[in-house]
Design an enzyme around this catalytic site. Structure first.
Site, PDB file in Angstrom:
ATOM      1  N   ASP A 189     -10.730   2.159  -3.174  1.00 32.27           N
ATOM      2  CA  ASP A 189     -11.259   1.929  -1.830  1.00 32.27           C
ATOM      3  C   ASP A 189     -12.784   1.979  -1.836  1.00 32.27           C
ATOM      4  O   ASP A 189     -13.422   1.615  -0.853  1.00 32.27           O
ATOM      5  CB  ASP A 189     -10.716   2.980  -0.851  1.00 32.27           C
ATOM      6  N   ASP A 198       0.834  -1.206   0.000  1.00 34.11           N
ATOM      7  CA  ASP A 198       0.000   0.000   0.000  1.00 34.11           C
ATOM      8  C   ASP A 198       0.867   1.254   0.000  1.00 34.11           C
ATOM      9  O   ASP A 198       2.073   1.203   0.285  1.00 34.11           O
ATOM     10  CB  ASP A 198      -0.894  -0.032   1.257  1.00 34.11           C
TER      11      ASP A 198
HETATM   12  C1  GLA Z   1      -5.708   1.864   2.205  1.00 31.60           C
HETATM   13  C2  GLA Z   1      -6.122   0.692   1.342  1.00 31.60           C
HETATM   14  C3  GLA Z   1      -7.192  -0.096   2.074  1.00 31.60           C
HETATM   15  C4  GLA Z   1      -6.643  -0.569   3.405  1.00 31.60           C
HETATM   16  C5  GLA Z   1      -6.144   0.614   4.222  1.00 31.60           C
HETATM   17  C6  GLA Z   1      -5.425   0.154   5.460  1.00 31.60           C
HETATM   18  O1  GLA Z   1      -6.733   2.794   2.340  1.00 31.60           O
HETATM   19  O2  GLA Z   1      -6.573   1.119   0.106  1.00 31.60           O
HETATM   20  O3  GLA Z   1      -7.622  -1.194   1.306  1.00 31.60           O
HETATM   21  O4  GLA Z   1      -5.604  -1.481   3.177  1.00 31.60           O
HETATM   22  O5  GLA Z   1      -5.265   1.434   3.480  1.00 31.60           O
HETATM   23  O6  GLA Z   1      -4.948   1.194   6.231  1.00 31.60           O
END
Ligand code: GLA
Length: 728
Positions: free
Chosen positions: A543, A473
């Protein structure tokens, strides 16, 4: 299996025509001709030794047709002939006012750069053309690679300083692409923001300049490095479409301009914004690869060519890559509240549904109980996981699933042991405020010590534990990109060196752990591009997992990227936009990519579990067609009524029709859906997974399906259906 085994046409009649080679140099005319199954690309030497673009369009078959570039005349003292010459890779020098491909500043202040042909070298499907400034040894190698079977040519450049003085590159592009002269063109591009990525735009190109770009350090949620240009009337199935995608995960820029001389040019590469790259004598800089193609049959074909390219030549294991497994991730269910017992409880439930890859998300390390602390401290939290990760992973494996782990290696919370030990590792301008987005700062990965630290952390995790998959990420944009440890001249190299070091870590990890798979996530779809796709198996698309929103996000994504790389989860409702859709609708939306489940399984009813088990079983029957087949976008989700996508397996044995009804008014029936890409003469067994198909014949011909079409009973809000066609 590639689309066209016999892509080349060798037809020698009275005059000679194309040969079987993808790259030809016509010595007498000084023309280079690049040929693929779908298109031809030609350039030639102009009267002053400049390299001029000649042609990019439908396949040509007769080399005698081609003529070397003719001398152009100044139209006036305001319209110099250089502006009419369509140089393949123009330096900024002389009277050139369009977007230059390369701009430099020499140490004595001389900024004029006029590139001329020196030599070339052909090696199979690769061509290198050596260019040089008219005055000094500023050398540029133009690279071309032809992918004959998928109709694509890629271009990039290496700039080398063979002079005796340092000079600074202030703009380094990968390529300029030229459309056939004319106007009335239209541009398609993807834009958006966090949780609303890759939305498709289509707008006329007028005189002037339109820029899509990232200045944010990563690829960005706001624009994606992909474009398509058509003559204003192309559709999904008809018309020529010129398209391109840039393989870069940092600051990039694509500039689309129409000159006053009815010429549309598209120039793309490293973003010149805040860019400055000093080159010492002997040093060089290589720009990212820019892939381009021309489809003869609409936007649908343009996408299919890119999908073929990605699956055959870009993704790490190419055509040998495994089908993407069904994944479970508890992020939306548990947030940071992860622990061994809770994860195991979910893992048991997930495995019963048929999940194959169980991924633990954020919260497992350091003092990471919220997004305020712990980022950077990659040691397992002993309160949450008293046995380390070993017990959880072996239990997950015992349940028949692979284990995946979330990491965000490029970042640090100020409240972390890593930051306390190395406050100098973050990007910053000393003495000035540093913006903390999501309470975190960006490590300066351009530094080799930071790179080695991150590599070490990930290598240790992958060595110590049976980790099959990292969800990598990256949760904020760059800001205050200072690098105080190097000279002011070198500081702006950060934008490029960061990305090269990121790629280096990924390449080394993959080489050392060949079974490891990686997901590219950046707060959803902030790092989706062909540069990172060389090193990862999946993208986290967005997301935003709300299914109706997703249909449009997925539509835009599919313009440039194959469904195989599009991670798509089924999550709980109401979702982030407060909308609730039925579980079947959420499944059929997510089954058009690499299916994942992101719901809180502890809250599912028996009925939900049964439906999910059924849908996952269906997914396993059809996923190869979704992920490796040809996509036909039949009805766009941009309409408020019905949307539909069809996938046809490469061997033609299976086809799938997914249809979604957003809402209906006045009790109107949904439109008849006409399938595409089937064999007219073949007969298909027709299976409606939910009985919503009104045509009840058990078998139908390709001709009937494509020309008579199918009718459905889709009458509720967020209604949906799937039809599976199996060739008899
Ligand atoms: C980001 C990712 C999510 C999740 C969060 C965790 O927003 O896109 O899918 O993994 O971080 O903090």
């Amino acid at each position: 299996m590639l689309r066209l085994a016999s892509w080349f046409v060798v037809s020698c009649m009275a005059v000679c025509t194309l040969s079987a080679q993808s790259i030809q140099f016509l010595q007498n005319k000084k023309i280079w001709l690049l040929t693929t199954s779908q298109n031809s690309y030609a350039m030639g030497l102009g009267p002053d030794g400049q390299l001029e673009h000649i042609y990019w369009g439908a396949p040509l078959w007769r080399t005698d047709d081609l003529q070397a570039p003719t001398p152009k005349r100044d139209i006036s003292s305001f319209d110099p002939h250089q502006m009419l010459e369509n140089e393949e890779f123009p330096g900024w020098g002389g009277p050139r006012y369009y977007e230059a491909a390369l701009k430099i500043t020499r140490s004595d202040g001389d900024r004029d750069l006029v590139l001329r042909y020196v030599s070339h070298h052909i090696d199979g499907d690769s061509l290198e053309i050596q260019m040089k400034d008219i005055n000094d040894a500023v050398d540029v190698t133009l690279h071309y690679r032809v992918y004959p079977a998928v109709g694509i040519v890629s271009r990039w450049a290496t700039i080398t300083n063979h002079t005796k003085q340092e000079f600074t590159i202030v703009s380094a592009q990968s390529a300029t692409w030229y459309m056939p002269p004319g106007d009335g063109y239209r541009l398609s591009y993807l834009s958006g923001r966090w949780a609303a990525e890759s939305l498709l735009n289509r707008e006329p190109i007028h005189e002037g300049l339109k820029v899509i770009e990232s200045r944010e350090g990563h690829t960005s949620h706001n624009f994606n490095p992909w474009f398509a240009v058509d003559n204003g009337s192309a559709t999904e199935t008809h018309g020529q479409v010129w398209f391109g995608a840039l393989a870069w995960s940092g600051n990039w820029r694509i500039a689309v301009e129409q000159t006053p001389y009815r010429q549309v040019r598209v120039t793309g590469g490293l973003n010149p914004f805040d860019f400055s790259y000093p080159l010492k004598p002997g040093d060089s800089l290589t720009t990212p690869e820019f892939y381009g193609g021309v489809a003869q049959n609409g936007f649908g074909e343009a996408s299919r060519l890119l999908h073929d390219l990605e699956r055959a030549y870009i993704e790490p294991h190419g055509l040998k890559a495994r089908v993407r497994p069904v994944l479970y991730n508890s992020w939306e269910a548990t947030g940071f509240d992860v622990n061994e017992a809770g994860q195991l409880q979910l893992a048991e439930k997930a495995s019963k549904l048929g999940v194959e890859l169980f991924v633990m998300d954020d919260g497992w390390f350091g003092k990471r109980n919220s997004d305020r602390a712990g980022l950077g401290d990659w040691t397992v939290n002993p309160q949450k996981f008293p046995h380390g990760l070993g017990n959880l992973i072996s239990q997950v494996n015992r349940l028949g699933m692979d284990f995946g782990l979330w990491v965000e290696p490029e970042m640090v919370n100020p409240d972390s042991d890593l930051y306390r030990a190395h406050p100098d590792w973050v990007m910053n301008f000393p003495g000035r405020p540093r913006s903390e987005l999501r309470n975190q700062l960006v490590l300066n990965l351009a530094r080799d010590d930071v790179k080695e630290y991150i590599y070490g952390v990930l290598d240790r995790l992958a060595t110590e534990y049976n980790i099959r998959y990292f969800k990598w990420d990256m949760n904020r944009t760059f800001s205050e990109p200072g690098w105080p440890q190097v000279s002011p001249q070198e500081q702006q190299e950060l934008w490029v060196k960061y990305v090269l070091n990121l790629y280096d870590i990924l390449d080394r990890l993959r080489a050392k752990h060949p079974n490891l798979e990686i997901e590219s996530c950046s707060g959803g779809g902030g790092r989706v591009d062909l540069g990172i796709l060389r090193r990862v198996e999946e993208f986290w698309t967005s997301d935003n997992t709300e299914a109706f929103d997703r249909l449009r996000i997925q539509e835009g994504f599919s313009e440039a990227y194959s469904a195989k790389f599009m991670s798509a989860w089924v999550t709980d409702v109401p979702n982030m936009n407060h909308r609730s859709t039925p579980l079947e609708y959420r499944f059929l939306t997510a089954m058009q990519g690499a299916l994942g489940i992101g719901a809180n399984l502890n809250k599912w009813s028996e009925q939900d579990t049964q439906l999910a088990t059924k849908m996952i079983a269906v997914d396993k029957r059809i996923r190869d067609t979704v992920q490796s087949g040809d996509l036909y976008r039949i009805l766009s989700p941009q309409s408020n009524d019905t949307s539909a996508n069809e996938y046809v397996a490469r061997n033609g044995e299976q086809a799938l029709l997914f249809a979604f009804r957003h809402s209906q008014q006045y009790n109107t029936a949904p439109p008849t859906i006409y399938l595409r890409g089937l064999n007219e003469r073949a007969v298909y067994r027709v299976e409606s997974i939910d009985g919503k198909l009104l045509d009840k014949q058990p078998e139908m011909s390709g001709a009937y399906l494509m020309h008579h079409g199918l009718n459905f009973r889709l009458q509720d809000d967020y209604d949906c259906t799937l039809v599976i066609l199996q060739r008899q």
